[in-house]
Design an enzyme around this catalytic site. Structure first.
Site, mmCIF file in Angstrom:
data_model
loop_
_atom_site.group_PDB
_atom_site.id
_atom_site.type_symbol
_atom_site.label_atom_id
_atom_site.label_comp_id
_atom_site.label_asym_id
_atom_site.label_seq_id
_atom_site.Cartn_x
_atom_site.Cartn_y
_atom_site.Cartn_z
ATOM 1 N N GLU A 194 -9.508 -1.763 5.028
ATOM 2 C CA GLU A 194 -10.186 -1.425 6.276
ATOM 3 C C GLU A 194 -11.476 -2.249 6.405
ATOM 4 O O GLU A 194 -11.977 -2.794 5.407
ATOM 5 C CB GLU A 194 -10.548 0.067 6.261
ATOM 6 C CG GLU A 194 -9.342 1.002 6.269
ATOM 7 C CD GLU A 194 -8.737 1.205 7.663
ATOM 8 O OE1 GLU A 194 -8.777 0.279 8.486
ATOM 9 O OE2 GLU A 194 -8.232 2.317 7.898
ATOM 10 N N HIS A 207 -7.351 -4.610 9.946
ATOM 11 C CA HIS A 207 -7.054 -4.333 8.536
ATOM 12 C C HIS A 207 -5.738 -4.971 8.102
ATOM 13 O O HIS A 207 -4.821 -5.141 8.896
ATOM 14 C CB HIS A 207 -7.095 -2.825 8.222
ATOM 15 C CG HIS A 207 -5.936 -2.012 8.718
ATOM 16 N ND1 HIS A 207 -6.031 -1.101 9.743
ATOM 17 C CD2 HIS A 207 -4.654 -1.944 8.289
ATOM 18 C CE1 HIS A 207 -4.867 -0.519 9.929
ATOM 19 N NE2 HIS A 207 -4.005 -1.012 9.061
ATOM 20 N N ASN A 265 -7.842 -2.837 14.106
ATOM 21 C CA ASN A 265 -9.209 -3.179 13.702
ATOM 22 C C ASN A 265 -9.244 -4.350 12.710
ATOM 23 O O ASN A 265 -10.261 -4.598 12.084
ATOM 24 C CB ASN A 265 -9.895 -1.944 13.088
ATOM 25 C CG ASN A 265 -9.159 -1.427 11.858
ATOM 26 O OD1 ASN A 265 -8.194 -2.033 11.402
ATOM 27 N ND2 ASN A 265 -9.609 -0.314 11.310
ATOM 28 N N ASP A 303 0.824 -1.213 0.000
ATOM 29 C CA ASP A 303 0.000 0.000 0.000
ATOM 30 C C ASP A 303 0.856 1.261 0.000
ATOM 31 O O ASP A 303 2.077 1.202 0.186
ATOM 32 C CB ASP A 303 -0.948 -0.008 1.217
ATOM 33 C CG ASP A 303 -0.264 -0.424 2.509
ATOM 34 O OD1 ASP A 303 0.992 -0.434 2.547
ATOM 35 O OD2 ASP A 303 -0.962 -0.735 3.480
HETATM 36 C C1 GLP Z 1 -0.456 0.280 8.541
HETATM 37 C C2 GLP Z 1 -0.044 -0.524 7.309
HETATM 38 C C3 GLP Z 1 -0.298 -1.996 7.508
HETATM 39 C C4 GLP Z 1 0.299 -2.439 8.835
HETATM 40 C C5 GLP Z 1 -0.371 -1.688 9.960
HETATM 41 C C6 GLP Z 1 0.131 -2.110 11.339
HETATM 42 O O1 GLP Z 1 -1.801 0.495 8.579
HETATM 43 N N1 GLP Z 1 -0.742 -0.102 6.141
HETATM 44 O O2 GLP Z 1 0.259 -2.724 6.425
HETATM 45 O O3 GLP Z 1 0.115 -3.825 8.994
HETATM 46 O O4 GLP Z 1 -0.073 -0.320 9.772
HETATM 47 O O5 GLP Z 1 1.310 -1.454 11.634
HETATM 48 P P1 GLP Z 1 2.232 -1.759 12.869
HETATM 49 O O6 GLP Z 1 3.024 -2.956 12.511
HETATM 50 O O7 GLP Z 1 3.073 -0.521 13.009
HETATM 51 O O8 GLP Z 1 1.362 -1.978 14.042
#
Ligand code: GLP
Length: 245
Positions: free
Chosen positions: A148, A143, A141, A73
């Site tokens: 989402e 995702h 949540n 993304d």
């Molecule tokens: C963002 C990214 C996701 C990732 C999520 C969790 O939303 N787009 O790909 O999995 O954060 O991030 P973290 O590993 O910092 O908790």
């Protein structure tokens, strides 16, 4: 297919142990197939694994010169070189520290004028390449990428409006430019096409999402739950993330 029948769950002491386990899984996979196609994730969760990979490169134990990557993304309308773009993140945390070739790393372009066309371009490339291993984190949540909670699972890449939960979790990182409220993301359908999926989650804030991944109903309201239908998923957790299992 019996859901969850092949999900392997590893509960480890801490993030650094997870980094070693996941990092060595990737190093072995690259050594076995030097032109492997990897789906990569951003966020805090994969950083120790990326560190393991570039340390292995520094020691001469792996080369990424034929490896191809596709990131999940990218934020919409965030300059590519902003430190918080996922393009910058990946170069800082992995690519610039290895011999990977710039032509082999792929991102959705969040600054494309025509986002639909951009998503189609990415999906066509993904389709042609075929992801061998997809690395995932998970949002609080549930995702994955930036898919989402929604009323349906998306097949291909698309533009998404970020939820308040995701904005709250990520806005602390933004200083130069405000945090975008939209992103382009690979669809759940593309993620599910990967031959193998490796998911990392640490900390209490992820416990609900992990419980939903392992034992919950499969629903687009918690996108990560779809992984119950994938035949080869490995989940790496610390005790806090696994606390509701
Ligand atoms: C963002 C990214 C996701 C990732 C999520 C969790 O939303 N787009 O790909 O999995 O954060 O991030 P973290 O590993 O910092 O908790």
């Amino acid at each position: 297919m019996i859901r969850g029948d092949k999900m392997k769950i590893h509960v480890m002491e801490n993030a650094s142990q997870i980094g070693k386990a996941v990092g060595s899984l990737f190093v072995d996979a690259i050594n076995e197939k030097p032109d492997i196609t990897l789906g990569l994730a951003t966020g805090a969760s994969p950083i120790p694994a990326y560190k393991y990979i570039y340390k292995a490169y520094e020691k001469g134990k792996v080369s990424l010169k034929e490896v191809k990557t596709f990131n999940l993304d990218e934020y919409v309308r965030l300059p590519k070189n902003d430190p918080n773009s996922y393009y910058s993140f990946m170069h800082r945390e992995l690519f610039d520290r290895t011999d990977i070739k710039e032509k082999n790393v792929h991102f959705l372009n969040g600054n494309a004028r025509d986002t639909e066309k951009e998503c189609k371009r990415y999906d066509d490339m993904l389709e042609k390449a075929g992801i061998d291993i997809q690395l995932l984190g998970v949002g609080r949540n549930g995702h994955i990428g930036f898919n989402e909670p929604s009323i349906c699972f998306s097949k291909g890449s698309f533009k998404v409006k970020l939820t308040q939960s995701t904005i709250n979790a990520n806005k602390k990182y933004f200083s130069e430019n405000p945090m975008p409220t939209e992103a382009l993301t690979m669809g759940v359908g593309s993620i599910m096409k990967a031959k193998k999926i490796v998911l990392i989650a640490t900390g209490n804030a992820k416990a609900d999402a992990i419980a939903a991944l392992v034992n919950g109903e499969v629903t687009p309201v918690c996108p990560v739950s779809i992984l119950q239908f994938h035949h080869d998923v490995e989940v790496y957790l610390d005790k806090a993330a696994a606390s509701l299992l």
